[in-house]
Design a protein around this motif. Structure first.
Motif, PDB file in Angstrom:
ATOM      1  N   VAL A 161       0.843  -1.204   0.000  1.00 44.53           N
ATOM      2  CA  VAL A 161       0.000   0.000   0.000  1.00 44.53           C
ATOM      3  C   VAL A 161       0.880   1.256   0.000  1.00 44.53           C
ATOM      4  CG1 VAL A 161      -1.577   1.352   1.465  1.00 44.53           C
ATOM      5  CG2 VAL A 161      -2.044  -1.062   1.030  1.00 44.53           C
ATOM      6  N   LEU A 162       1.958   1.225   0.792  1.00 43.78           N
ATOM      7  CA  LEU A 162       2.865   2.392   0.826  1.00 43.78           C
ATOM      8  C   LEU A 162       3.516   2.617  -0.534  1.00 43.78           C
ATOM      9  CD1 LEU A 162       4.945   2.434   4.134  1.00 43.78           C
ATOM     10  CD2 LEU A 162       3.144   3.983   3.413  1.00 43.78           C
ATOM     11  N   ILE A 163       3.880   1.522  -1.203  1.00 41.17           N
ATOM     12  CA  ILE A 163       4.493   1.657  -2.534  1.00 41.17           C
ATOM     13  C   ILE A 163       3.459   2.233  -3.509  1.00 41.17           C
ATOM     14  CG2 ILE A 163       5.486   0.379  -4.491  1.00 41.17           C
ATOM     15  CD1 ILE A 163       6.686  -1.563  -2.343  1.00 41.17           C
ATOM     16  N   ALA A 164       2.225   1.751  -3.403  1.00 44.13           N
ATOM     17  CA  ALA A 164       1.163   2.277  -4.279  1.00 44.13           C
ATOM     18  C   ALA A 164       0.962   3.770  -4.025  1.00 44.13           C
ATOM     19  CB  ALA A 164      -0.137   1.512  -4.027  1.00 44.13           C
ATOM     20  N   LEU A 165       0.955   4.150  -2.769  1.00 41.05           N
ATOM     21  CA  LEU A 165       0.754   5.555  -2.405  1.00 41.05           C
ATOM     22  C   LEU A 165       1.900   6.418  -2.956  1.00 41.05           C
ATOM     23  CD1 LEU A 165      -0.793   7.685  -0.752  1.00 41.05           C
ATOM     24  CD2 LEU A 165       0.404   6.892   1.281  1.00 41.05           C
ATOM     25  N   ALA A 166       3.126   5.920  -2.783  1.00 42.92           N
ATOM     26  CA  ALA A 166       4.297   6.707  -3.206  1.00 42.92           C
ATOM     27  C   ALA A 166       4.390   6.828  -4.728  1.00 42.92           C
ATOM     28  CB  ALA A 166       5.575   6.071  -2.657  1.00 42.92           C
ATOM     29  N   THR A 167       3.821   5.875  -5.452  1.00 44.80           N
ATOM     30  CA  THR A 167       3.994   5.884  -6.912  1.00 44.80           C
ATOM     31  C   THR A 167       2.731   6.303  -7.659  1.00 44.80           C
ATOM     32  OG1 THR A 167       3.472   3.512  -6.982  1.00 44.80           O
ATOM     33  CG2 THR A 167       5.793   4.114  -6.863  1.00 44.80           C
ATOM     34  N   PHE A 168       1.659   6.592  -6.924  1.00 38.39           N
ATOM     35  CA  PHE A 168       0.371   6.887  -7.567  1.00 38.39           C
ATOM     36  C   PHE A 168       0.465   8.050  -8.562  1.00 38.39           C
ATOM     37  CE2 PHE A 168      -3.649   9.312  -7.473  1.00 38.39           C
ATOM     38  CZ  PHE A 168      -4.453   8.385  -8.116  1.00 38.39           C
ATOM     39  N   LEU A 169       1.223   9.085  -8.224  1.00 35.17           N
ATOM     40  CA  LEU A 169       1.317  10.257  -9.111  1.00 35.17           C
ATOM     41  C   LEU A 169       2.447  10.132 -10.129  1.00 35.17           C
ATOM     42  CD1 LEU A 169       0.570  13.106  -6.547  1.00 35.17           C
ATOM     43  CD2 LEU A 169      -0.947  12.171  -8.266  1.00 35.17           C
ATOM     44  N   ARG A 170       2.933   8.906 -10.302  1.00 33.83           N
ATOM     45  CA  ARG A 170       3.978   8.608 -11.308  1.00 33.83           C
ATOM     46  C   ARG A 170       5.193   9.535 -11.179  1.00 33.83           C
ATOM     47  NH1 ARG A 170      -1.020   6.135 -11.858  1.00 33.83           N
ATOM     48  NH2 ARG A 170      -1.116   4.833 -13.715  1.00 33.83           N
ATOM     49  N   PRO A 171       5.818   9.594 -10.016  1.00 35.32           N
ATOM     50  CA  PRO A 171       6.986  10.480  -9.861  1.00 35.32           C
ATOM     51  C   PRO A 171       8.178  10.006 -10.694  1.00 35.32           C
ATOM     52  CG  PRO A 171       6.746   9.065  -7.956  1.00 35.32           C
ATOM     53  CD  PRO A 171       5.550   8.803  -8.810  1.00 35.32           C
ATOM     54  N   ASP A 172       9.059  10.951 -11.016  1.00 36.91           N
ATOM     55  CA  ASP A 172      10.270  10.613 -11.782  1.00 36.91           C
ATOM     56  C   ASP A 172      11.219   9.738 -10.967  1.00 36.91           C
ATOM     57  OD1 ASP A 172       9.306  12.363 -13.655  1.00 36.91           O
ATOM     58  OD2 ASP A 172      10.651  14.005 -13.104  1.00 36.91           O
ATOM     59  N   ILE A 173      11.228   9.965  -9.659  1.00 36.21           N
ATOM     60  CA  ILE A 173      12.186   9.268  -8.788  1.00 36.21           C
ATOM     61  C   ILE A 173      11.450   8.719  -7.563  1.00 36.21           C
ATOM     62  CG2 ILE A 173      14.280   9.532  -7.380  1.00 36.21           C
ATOM     63  CD1 ILE A 173      14.792  12.083  -9.191  1.00 36.21           C
ATOM     64  N   VAL A 174      11.709   7.458  -7.258  1.00 33.17           N
ATOM     65  CA  VAL A 174      11.125   6.853  -6.047  1.00 33.17           C
ATOM     66  C   VAL A 174      12.280   6.377  -5.168  1.00 33.17           C
ATOM     67  CG1 VAL A 174       9.667   5.006  -5.138  1.00 33.17           C
ATOM     68  CG2 VAL A 174       9.095   6.066  -7.332  1.00 33.17           C
ATOM     69  N   LEU A 175      12.279   6.808  -3.913  1.00 34.56           N
ATOM     70  CA  LEU A 175      13.298   6.371  -2.959  1.00 34.56           C
ATOM     71  C   LEU A 175      12.651   5.362  -2.016  1.00 34.56           C
ATOM     72  CD1 LEU A 175      14.598   9.946  -1.939  1.00 34.56           C
ATOM     73  CD2 LEU A 175      15.378   8.532  -3.847  1.00 34.56           C
ATOM     74  N   ALA A 176      13.286   4.232  -1.801  1.00 37.82           N
ATOM     75  CA  ALA A 176      12.715   3.229  -0.890  1.00 37.82           C
ATOM     76  C   ALA A 176      13.760   2.844   0.146  1.00 37.82           C
ATOM     77  CB  ALA A 176      12.262   2.000  -1.673  1.00 37.82           C
ATOM     78  N   ASP A 177      13.400   3.014   1.421  1.00 32.70           N
ATOM     79  CA  ASP A 177      14.330   2.745   2.518  1.00 32.70           C
ATOM     80  C   ASP A 177      14.023   1.370   3.113  1.00 32.70           C
ATOM     81  OD1 ASP A 177      16.219   2.994   4.449  1.00 32.70           O
ATOM     82  OD2 ASP A 177      15.287   4.657   5.527  1.00 32.70           O
ATOM     83  N   GLU A 178      14.933   0.441   2.936  1.00 29.22           N
ATOM     84  CA  GLU A 178      14.801  -0.929   3.461  1.00 29.22           C
ATOM     85  C   GLU A 178      13.387  -1.472   3.201  1.00 29.22           C
ATOM     86  OE1 GLU A 178      17.262  -2.660   4.682  1.00 29.22           O
ATOM     87  OE2 GLU A 178      18.749  -1.259   5.456  1.00 29.22           O
ATOM     88  N   PRO A 179      12.976  -1.571   1.943  1.00 31.75           N
ATOM     89  CA  PRO A 179      11.577  -1.941   1.676  1.00 31.75           C
ATOM     90  C   PRO A 179      11.221  -3.371   2.054  1.00 31.75           C
ATOM     91  CG  PRO A 179      12.831  -1.833  -0.376  1.00 31.75           C
ATOM     92  CD  PRO A 179      13.733  -1.334   0.707  1.00 31.75           C
ATOM     93  N   THR A 180      12.215  -4.226   2.295  1.00 30.68           N
ATOM     94  CA  THR A 180      11.876  -5.625   2.589  1.00 30.68           C
ATOM     95  C   THR A 180      12.215  -6.038   4.022  1.00 30.68           C
ATOM     96  OG1 THR A 180      14.032  -6.328   1.770  1.00 30.68           O
ATOM     97  CG2 THR A 180      12.214  -6.348   0.192  1.00 30.68           C
ATOM     98  N   THR A 181      12.661  -5.084   4.831  1.00 28.51           N
ATOM     99  CA  THR A 181      13.057  -5.439   6.199  1.00 28.51           C
ATOM    100  C   THR A 181      11.868  -5.963   6.997  1.00 28.51           C
ATOM    101  OG1 THR A 181      14.823  -3.840   6.181  1.00 28.51           O
ATOM    102  CG2 THR A 181      14.053  -4.464   8.334  1.00 28.51           C
ATOM    103  N   ALA A 182      12.107  -6.974   7.810  1.00 32.42           N
ATOM    104  CA  ALA A 182      11.114  -7.571   8.711  1.00 32.42           C
ATOM    105  C   ALA A 182      10.016  -8.326   7.968  1.00 32.42           C
ATOM    106  CB  ALA A 182      10.498  -6.508   9.628  1.00 32.42           C
ATOM    107  N   LEU A 183      10.248  -8.656   6.689  1.00 27.88           N
ATOM    108  CA  LEU A 183       9.260  -9.452   5.953  1.00 27.88           C
ATOM    109  C   LEU A 183       9.874 -10.832   5.667  1.00 27.88           C
ATOM    110  CD1 LEU A 183       8.143  -6.718   3.395  1.00 27.88           C
ATOM    111  CD2 LEU A 183       6.965  -7.399   5.494  1.00 27.88           C
ATOM    112  N   ASP A 184       9.021 -11.859   5.592  1.00 24.86           N
ATOM    113  CA  ASP A 184       9.599 -13.174   5.285  1.00 24.86           C
ATOM    114  C   ASP A 184       9.997 -13.225   3.805  1.00 24.86           C
ATOM    115  OD1 ASP A 184       7.528 -14.410   3.591  1.00 24.86           O
ATOM    116  OD2 ASP A 184       6.284 -14.263   5.394  1.00 24.86           O
ATOM    117  N   VAL A 185      10.796 -14.242   3.456  1.00 22.51           N
ATOM    118  CA  VAL A 185      11.422 -14.226   2.126  1.00 22.51           C
ATOM    119  C   VAL A 185      10.413 -14.271   0.972  1.00 22.51           C
ATOM    120  CG1 VAL A 185      13.719 -15.082   2.669  1.00 22.51           C
ATOM    121  CG2 VAL A 185      11.866 -16.699   2.342  1.00 22.51           C
ATOM    122  N   ILE A 186       9.283 -14.941   1.187  1.00 21.20           N
ATOM    123  CA  ILE A 186       8.280 -15.024   0.116  1.00 21.20           C
ATOM    124  C   ILE A 186       7.687 -13.629  -0.120  1.00 21.20           C
ATOM    125  CG2 ILE A 186       6.117 -16.120  -0.618  1.00 21.20           C
ATOM    126  CD1 ILE A 186       8.249 -18.191  -0.214  1.00 21.20           C
TER     127      ILE A 186
END
Ligand code: SF4
Length: 321
Positions: A161-186
């Motif tokens: 949902v956060l990724i959808a929110l951050a990219t909804f307005l189609r920005p030129d640049i998206v910065l993601a800070d540790e987007p997979t931390t604390a998630l299981d491998v799947i």
């Protein structure tokens, strides 16, 4: 697209300054995923704040500059101090810790509305909601998430949902800070696939900060390795993994488990230096098996070691001809 010109940033604390980012110099090209790797406390997240112009006391930029060359807004150039005026539309940010950054007492729909409605032209609420639903479907997210409170979603779904929110307005640049931390491998795999698909569709630039080298191997085109506030190696991801040049990068890659390799893996001995009083010379010298007196006194310069591949180590001077 995004250019950092010898940027230094520091935290102003009671006893002096913590120099979290030191003369970092690189650019992120259009249509690429750029990774920033390094162990905890090396300055990765501070560097992301600098790029996003999220500067407030005690953090300050002490030298250098950041520039964004917008492709969507009449090629306008935004510099640090004004990049924050381009948030959401030109540059957006997926912060670390999806649970903590979402408002726990507001439904996801309200959080979408609060964040982006003022940037979404003159459309009415109904139209905006339709556009959000349409976008969620494009990202294969169920529109029902809009009716949920954050705690009703799984960790993976909150991150999507956060990724959808951050990219909804189609920005030129998206910065993601540790987007997979604390998630299981799947779930991690799903998040990386989503980020990669969004980037391919929008052909924008992404910067992924992660301590996990596996994340960089899977998703980034080029990457930089940070150590003690400095970017000590930068290059195409494939080259960094196949032919790392800096002793620290080599140790990071050698520590990675590989299928079929049963050898005992070793950590990197010692700890990073204090950024309150960083040592003279090479900051890795205390932990480096090749350190000489020169390393302990003279800071190594960035050296070209391959096509678009650079590293800062005295051993590499004149390595690439
Ligand atoms: Fe090691 Fe010297 Fe290279 Fe630093 S400059 S990484 S101490 S060999």
């Amino acid at each position: 697209m995004l250019k950092l010109n010898a940027v230094s940033a520091q935290y102003n604390i009671l006893t002096g300054y913590v120099k979290a980012v030191d003369k970092v110099d690189f650019e992120v090209k259009a249509n690429e995923i750029f990774g920033i790797a390094g162990e905890s406390g090396c300055g990765k997240s501070t560097l992301l704040k600098v790029m996003y112009d999220l500067i407030s006391y005690p953090l300050e930029i002490s030298q250098g500059s950041v520039e964004i060359h917008s492709r969507s807004n009449d090629q306008k150039i935004y510099r640090n101090g004004e990049i924050n005026k381009s948030w959401w539309k030109v540059i957006s940010y997926v912060p670390q810790g999806a649970m903590h950054v979402m408002n726990p007492v507001k439904k996801v729909k309200t959080q979408f509305f609060d964040s982006i409605s003022k940037y979404h032209g003159k459309q009415n609420k109904k139209q905006l909601e339709q556009d959000i639903i349409q976008y969620l479907k494009e990202l294969e997210l169920p529109p029902e998430v809009l009716k949920a409170y954050p705690h009703q979603l799984s960790g993976g779904m909150r991150q999507r949902v956060l990724i959808a929110l951050a990219t909804f307005l189609r920005p030129d640049i998206v910065l993601a800070d540790e987007p997979t931390t604390a998630l299981d491998v799947i779930v991690q795999r799903g998040i990386l696939t989503m980020l990669s698909q969004v980037q391919k569709k929008m052909k924008n630039s992404m910067v992924i900060v992660s301590h996990d080298m596996g994340v960089h191997y899977q998703i980034t085109n080029r990457m930089g390795i940070m150590y003690a506030g400095q970017m000590i190696e930068i290059g195409p991801t494939e080259q960094i993994f196949e032919n790392p040049k800096h002793p620290y990068t080599k140790m990071l890659i050698n520590a990675l488990p590989r299928i079929g390799d049963n050898s005992q893996k070793e950590g990197i001995p010692g700890t990073p230096p204090s950024l309150h009083h960083p040592p003279a010379g090479c900051r890795f010298a205390q932990r480096c098996a090749f350190a000489t007196d020169v390393c302990r006194t003279i800071e190594p310069l960035r050296t070209k070691v391959g096509d678009e591949h650079y590293a800062s180590c005295h051993l590499l001077q004149d390595a690439y001809i």
